[in-house]
Scaffold this active site. Structure first.
Site, PDB file in Angstrom:
ATOM      1  N   ASP A  18     -25.928 -40.251 -28.673  1.00 16.00           N
ATOM      2  CA  ASP A  18     -24.885 -39.283 -29.037  1.00 16.00           C
ATOM      3  C   ASP A  18     -25.087 -38.928 -30.505  1.00 16.00           C
ATOM      4  O   ASP A  18     -24.891 -39.765 -31.384  1.00 16.00           O
ATOM      5  CB  ASP A  18     -23.511 -39.943 -28.797  1.00 16.00           C
ATOM      6  N   ASP A 122     -22.808 -32.091 -26.512  1.00 16.60           N
ATOM      7  CA  ASP A 122     -22.024 -33.336 -26.451  1.00 16.60           C
ATOM      8  C   ASP A 122     -20.712 -33.188 -25.674  1.00 16.60           C
ATOM      9  O   ASP A 122     -20.366 -34.049 -24.861  1.00 16.60           O
ATOM     10  CB  ASP A 122     -21.773 -33.888 -27.869  1.00 16.60           C
ATOM     11  N   GLY A 150     -14.545 -30.174 -34.949  1.00 16.70           N
ATOM     12  CA  GLY A 150     -14.626 -28.873 -34.274  1.00 16.70           C
ATOM     13  C   GLY A 150     -13.933 -28.992 -32.926  1.00 16.70           C
ATOM     14  O   GLY A 150     -13.313 -30.017 -32.626  1.00 16.70           O
ATOM     15  N   HIS A 174     -14.284 -21.420 -29.762  1.00 14.06           N
ATOM     16  CA  HIS A 174     -14.522 -20.139 -30.431  1.00 14.06           C
ATOM     17  C   HIS A 174     -13.897 -18.979 -29.672  1.00 14.06           C
ATOM     18  O   HIS A 174     -14.330 -17.832 -29.807  1.00 14.06           O
ATOM     19  CB  HIS A 174     -16.017 -19.966 -30.706  1.00 14.06           C
ATOM     20  N   CYS A 186     -18.100 -20.973 -37.183  1.00 14.51           N
ATOM     21  CA  CYS A 186     -19.099 -20.115 -36.525  1.00 14.51           C
ATOM     22  C   CYS A 186     -19.375 -18.850 -37.340  1.00 14.51           C
ATOM     23  O   CYS A 186     -20.241 -18.067 -36.979  1.00 14.51           O
ATOM     24  CB  CYS A 186     -18.643 -19.742 -35.122  1.00 14.51           C
ATOM     25  N   CYS A 191     -10.676 -18.154 -34.683  1.00 13.43           N
ATOM     26  CA  CYS A 191     -11.003 -18.879 -33.447  1.00 13.43           C
ATOM     27  C   CYS A 191     -10.023 -20.053 -33.276  1.00 13.43           C
ATOM     28  O   CYS A 191      -9.450 -20.546 -34.257  1.00 13.43           O
ATOM     29  CB  CYS A 191     -12.401 -19.478 -33.516  1.00 13.43           C
ATOM     30  N   GLU A 193     -10.735 -23.089 -32.903  1.00  9.83           N
ATOM     31  CA  GLU A 193     -11.188 -24.195 -33.758  1.00  9.83           C
ATOM     32  C   GLU A 193     -10.621 -24.095 -35.177  1.00  9.83           C
ATOM     33  O   GLU A 193     -10.249 -25.102 -35.790  1.00  9.83           O
ATOM     34  CB  GLU A 193     -12.724 -24.211 -33.799  1.00  9.83           C
TER      35      GLU A 193
END
Ligand SMILES: [Zn+2]
Length: 332
Positions: A18, A122, A150, A174, A186, A191, A193
């Protein structure tokens, strides 16, 4: 609709990795989603992929050293990366938090580890872990949402893991919510996030702290951070909300409402049976989820909004590893 197919528990193992913006974890994973010798490391982000990948390779080799019996049972390797990934090419297209663009990590890791390596996003792997071994078990249509630094997402429809035309499906973080809203990682504005991830909650916490100091109001937030704005994190705002701090609670109500609005859009579009929410910020629990559910009920169409359940993820820090194991063993 069929539920997600479960990988065989046949004794095979996967070398799971990860790779986040500031952390690396490795473990061996079996078909039941059990982790063996999980290890976690802090990473200093570097735009030089060689620096990061050499740490990944040495952590993986270290895990396998002296484990001859287990090495013989390894079916392959899987890695989840925080960024846009082309899973078919095994390539990281862009990882803004790492500062990477177009890195061919699949081939590099395959060459150094001597194992076939699957690369995926992920959040998608964490969603796969929940679908097979966690809070989404038994679902054929599942949306996973991971809120930390995020916001990432994963999508399972009709029992299939959805990747999209260029491998980047599921980027719910997003979803554009506010025209000319706050700047997002981004490069765009407004967005989800930028409104509801950890940095947005911490920034709102710092504003609340400044207001309380200015007005001379005592608060749990002030006590917890010792009046130091540098100490204010999303986790600290959650701790203040736990103590009943009205400003801290209001921050989560606003973030949760943005989350619920984004979920209403996703529910109208996709009609999932369940939504699993995880990641560090989701540790705030009902402070975040209750307003998200309220806004979702208010904004989603009926029936999809009335039938979907929003639940907390089972896996806290290990979902990506468990999902990487499932990815390889189940060949999704
Ligand atoms: Zn964005």
């Amino acid at each position: 609709m069929p539920a997600m197919r479960v990988p065989p528990a046949d004794g095979r193992l996967v070398l799971a990795m990860d790779l986040g913006a500031s952390h690396l974890s490795v473990a061996l994973v079996d078909g039941a989603g059990e982790l063996y010798r999980p290890q976690a490391f802090d990473l200093t982000p570097s735009p030089d992929p060689v620096k990061i990948l050499s740490q990944v390779i040495s952590a993986a080799r270290c895990l396998l050293t002296g484990q001859r019996d287990e090495v013989g049972r390894i079916a392959g390797a899987g890695i989840g990366v925080a960024g846009l990934v082309d899973p078919r090419a095994g390539r990281v297209l862009s990882a803004s938090n790492l500062g990477w663009a177009n890195v061919d990590i699949g081939n590099v890791l395959t060459g150094f580890l001597g194992l076939s390596v699957r690369v995926d996003n992920d959040a998608r792997l964490a969603t796969l872990a929940e679908a097979i071994h966690g809070a989404g078990r038994g679902c054929s249509d599942l949306l996973g949402l991971w809120i930390g630094t995020g916001i990432g997402g994963g999508l399972i429809l009709g029992g299939r893991l959805i990747r999209g035309a260029s491998g980047t499906a599921g980027e719910i973080g997003h979803l554009p919510l506010i025209e000319d809203g706050p700047a997002c990682s981004c490069g765009n504005r407004g967005c989800l996030e930028a409104l509801a991830a950890g940095p947005a909650i911490a920034a709102a916490g710092r504003e609340a702290l400044a207001r309380a100091k200015r007005k001379g109001i005592r608060s749990a937030l002030r006590e917890l951070c010792g009046d130091d704005p540098a100490e204010v994190t999303s986790r600290l705002v959650a701790a203040a909300a736990d103590r009943g701090d009205p400003e801290a609670r209001a921050i989560f109500v606003r973030a949760g409402a943005h989350l619920g609005a984004a979920l209403a859009g996703a529910v109208n579009l996709l009609n999932p049976e369940r939504i699993v929410v995880g990641g560090g910020v989701a540790g705030a629990g009902e402070h975040l989820l209750a307003p998200a559910r309220r806004k979702l009920a208010e904004r989603a169409l009926a029936p999809p909004g009335g039938t979907v359940r929003v639940v907390a993820a089972r896996f806290r820090d290990t979902g990506v590893l468990v999902g990487a194991g499932a990815l390889v063993l189940g060949d999704y």
